[in-house]
Motif scaffolding. Structure first.
Motif, PDB file in Angstrom:
ATOM      1  N   GLU A  97       7.356 -11.101   6.021  1.00  0.00           N
ATOM      2  CA  GLU A  97       8.202  -9.503   5.741  1.00  0.00           C
ATOM      3  C   GLU A  97       9.289 -10.114   5.082  1.00  0.00           C
ATOM      4  O   GLU A  97      10.612 -11.160   5.343  1.00  0.00           O
ATOM      5  N   LYS A 123       7.684  -5.726  -4.098  1.00  0.00           N
ATOM      6  CA  LYS A 123       6.940  -4.265  -4.676  1.00  0.00           C
ATOM      7  C   LYS A 123       6.141  -4.150  -6.193  1.00  0.00           C
ATOM      8  O   LYS A 123       4.714  -3.622  -6.513  1.00  0.00           O
ATOM      9  N   LYS A 168       0.198  -8.655  -0.918  1.00  0.00           N
ATOM     10  CA  LYS A 168       0.549  -7.794  -0.523  1.00  0.00           C
ATOM     11  C   LYS A 168      -0.337  -7.347   0.972  1.00  0.00           C
ATOM     12  O   LYS A 168      -1.278  -6.976   1.317  1.00  0.00           O
ATOM     13  N   LYS A 200       1.147  -5.704   3.748  1.00  0.00           N
ATOM     14  CA  LYS A 200       1.243  -3.563   4.216  1.00  0.00           C
ATOM     15  C   LYS A 200       2.715  -3.936   3.961  1.00  0.00           C
ATOM     16  O   LYS A 200       3.726  -4.791   3.512  1.00  0.00           O
ATOM     17  N   GLY A 201       2.619  -2.242   4.432  1.00  0.00           N
ATOM     18  CA  GLY A 201       4.277  -2.139   4.241  1.00  0.00           C
ATOM     19  C   GLY A 201       4.915  -2.526   2.134  1.00  0.00           C
ATOM     20  O   GLY A 201       4.212  -2.179   1.424  1.00  0.00           O
ATOM     21  N   GLU A 245       7.340   0.845   1.803  1.00  0.00           N
ATOM     22  CA  GLU A 245       7.599   2.330   1.648  1.00  0.00           C
ATOM     23  C   GLU A 245       9.627   1.942   1.223  1.00  0.00           C
ATOM     24  O   GLU A 245      10.263   1.289   2.245  1.00  0.00           O
ATOM     25  N   GLY A 248      11.747   0.011   5.164  1.00  0.00           N
ATOM     26  CA  GLY A 248      10.965   0.879   6.252  1.00  0.00           C
ATOM     27  C   GLY A 248      10.273  -0.072   6.680  1.00  0.00           C
ATOM     28  O   GLY A 248      11.920  -0.975   7.827  1.00  0.00           O
ATOM     29  N   ASP A 249       9.360  -0.655   7.165  1.00  0.00           N
ATOM     30  CA  ASP A 249       9.194  -1.852   8.102  1.00  0.00           C
ATOM     31  C   ASP A 249       8.972  -3.397   7.814  1.00  0.00           C
ATOM     32  O   ASP A 249       8.677  -3.841   8.387  1.00  0.00           O
ATOM     33  N   GLY A 250       9.136  -2.857   6.730  1.00  0.00           N
ATOM     34  CA  GLY A 250       9.369  -4.446   5.749  1.00  0.00           C
ATOM     35  C   GLY A 250       8.137  -3.798   4.801  1.00  0.00           C
ATOM     36  O   GLY A 250       7.493  -3.707   5.377  1.00  0.00           O
ATOM     37  N   ILE A 251       8.148  -5.059   3.715  1.00  0.00           N
ATOM     38  CA  ILE A 251       7.225  -5.340   2.904  1.00  0.00           C
ATOM     39  C   ILE A 251       6.485  -7.170   3.777  1.00  0.00           C
ATOM     40  O   ILE A 251       7.320  -8.077   3.790  1.00  0.00           O
ATOM     41  N   HIS A 252       5.496  -6.911   3.617  1.00  0.00           N
ATOM     42  CA  HIS A 252       4.815  -8.458   4.487  1.00  0.00           C
ATOM     43  C   HIS A 252       3.977  -8.708   3.838  1.00  0.00           C
ATOM     44  O   HIS A 252       3.164  -8.102   3.080  1.00  0.00           O
TER      45      HIS A 252
END
Length: 479
Positions: free
Chosen positions: A175, A302, A453, A455-456, A458, A468-472
């Motif tokens: 993350e 991102k 990437k 997931k994540g 947002e 949000g829940d992070g960029i993994h």
């Protein structure tokens, strides 16, 4: 008749109470001013519009709190946060005027809830003017300014970034906002006072991440809330720094290390305002601020994932100058950094869109008159520098990630239209250092690692940039 007489005193008390409350509400909504206040609303008594400020917005655009009010009232408006009257300005011309008034009619300021995080022994030192400000800027530039970067920091940054990316490549995914925060905090603590994350019993980055997570939370200091955890982390970190400062001073070996803490302790004998407590506060404040580009680094992943053409041009630029070297494994030089034309454009564009510091705070020390409005002495000014970066009159299609927009701009235009680290006398002394760190991170990433990437992603502003829940991200080393 007797019953009616019995109720008369009670009704009178209620009537007086209603009149008093009505008067207080009227005075709250219509503050005293020796002129015309900017338009706006003071919100509810005591809390003002604090809840609206910290409400999340899922956009790269201006924080919803600011954008909605700019649309309603114009680029300068009044509000209240945590009971403190505030004027918000999203007008670049007014913002520049405020920067130039530093030390005259305005001073550096923090909201009371933020000041509390920086308090030690009941005293907050979140403002610094004159001699103190000059000292803070001088010592920071001495250890993190351009000359220090040229002479010693460049290879150290490259070494540390490569070490961190190598560690990440051994994990299923990372993350990256938390990861980049830990990287920045641990490296900067190493440079400031010799901290070694692998050997120390204290996990500095964990405490600082907890602090950062609750920094702009609603200031409700009860167990379980983010703000309560933030204050506990602050206390733990300050106590650790106090012990470090006492230990270093008692050892009487400050001349041997030559780091940030050594200089501060040596300067105690020369600067009247310097004390051990002040040095602790100095270490704490600068270390905490050093993680501010983490949001920019995270957003960069991102933006690059969504724009493969940018990744291709970045990679081509770095591979080209590696081929020109006699030793491809040698550390980056200052000249090579300055030759990273497209990389610097990517850094500029990422800083423009991330707006890691969505606003800066000042306080008026006397009435300020500007554009027909009067801002009373003692009011807080919230300078929304992000408004400059997202202004369609300055940047075409402002929400688009377009590093090429900086290609034809000279240095004057860039400094005028890009102010992610503030402006005027208070521009962050670590601005060059932050840009270099981002560029070296990019260089190491595109030349030595592959990444995808998982997931994540947002985007969430509350008002600080989060995800949000992070960029993994999953990393692997290139063959």
């Amino acid at each position: 008749m007797e019953s009616q007489l019995m109720w008369t005193p009670g009704l009178a008390i209620v009537a007086v109470a209603v009149i008093c409350v009505t008067h207080l509400i009227y005075r709250w909504r219509n503050p005293k001013c020796n002129g015309v206040l900017p338009p706006g609303s003071m919100g509810f008594p005591l809390i003002g519009e604090t809840i609206q400020l910290i409400a999340p917005g899922y956009t790269l655009d201006l924080p919803p709190f600011i954008k909605k009010r700019v649309q309603r009232y114009g680029p300068i408006f009044r509000t209240s946060l945590l009971g403190r009257p505030i004027v918000v300005t999203a007008d670049p011309e007014i913002n520049n005027f405020i920067y130039q008034q530093e030390g005259r009619s305005v001073e550096l300021w923090y909201l009371d809830s933020i000041s509390k995080v920086f308090k030690q022994d009941g005293e907050a030192r979140t403002t610094a003017g004159g001699v103190i400000h000059k000292y803070l800027r001088s010592i920071t530039l001495n250890h993190f300014g351009s000359e220090s970067i040229k002479q010693k920091l460049l290879p150290d940054i490259q070494r540390y970034v490569n070490k961190v990316l190598h560690q990440w490549s051994k994990q299923p995914s990372v993350e990256v906002q938390r990861g980049t925060l830990a990287m920045l905090y641990d490296f900067n603590a190493e440079k400031m006072f010799g901290y070694d994350a692998e050997k120390s019993s204290e996990n500095i980055s964990d405490s600082l991440i907890t602090l950062a997570d609750g920094f702009m939370a609603f200031p409700l200091n009860i167990p379980g809330t983010k703000y309560h955890k933030c204050l506990k982390a602050q206390k733990k970190l300050v106590n650790m720094l106090k012990g470090l400062v006492k230990e270093r001073r008692q050892a009487n070996s400050t001349a041997a290390r030559g780091d940030f803490l050594d200089q501060a302790l040596r300067d105690i004998d020369n600067e009247q305002f310097l004390t051990e407590e002040f040095v602790v506060n100095l270490l704490f404040g600068i270390l905490f601020a050093s993680g501010s580009v983490s949001g920019s680094l995270t957003l960069m992943f991102k933006l690059l994932a969504d724009n493969p053409s940018v990744v291709r041009e970045l990679t081509a630029e770095h591979e080209a100058f590696l081929k020109q070297r006699e030793d491809p494994q040698s550390p980056i030089t200052w000249e090579e950094y300055k030759s990273m034309t497209f990389t610097i454009q990517v850094v500029n564009e990422t800083l423009r869109l991330s707006n890691a510091l969505p606003f800066l705070l000042r306080r008026t020390v006397k009435d300020v008159n500007i554009k027909g409005y009067t801002i009373p002495a003692g009011w807080t000014l919230m300078v929304a520098n992000s408004a400059l970066h997202l202004n369609p009159d300055t940047h075409k299609d402002p929400l688009a990630f377009n590093p090429w927009r900086w290609k034809e701009q000279d240095q004057y235009s860039i400094s005028k239209n890009l102010q992610p680290f503030g402006g005027g006398a208070r521009q962050c002394a670590g601005a060059d250092y932050s840009r270099v760190f981002m560029a070296i991170f990019l260089h190491t990433l595109v030349t030595k690692y592959r990444w995808t990437k998982v997931k994540g992603g947002e985007i969430c502003r509350s008002p600080i940039l989060k995800f949000g829940d992070g960029i993994h991200i999953s990393f692997s080393e290139k063959a």
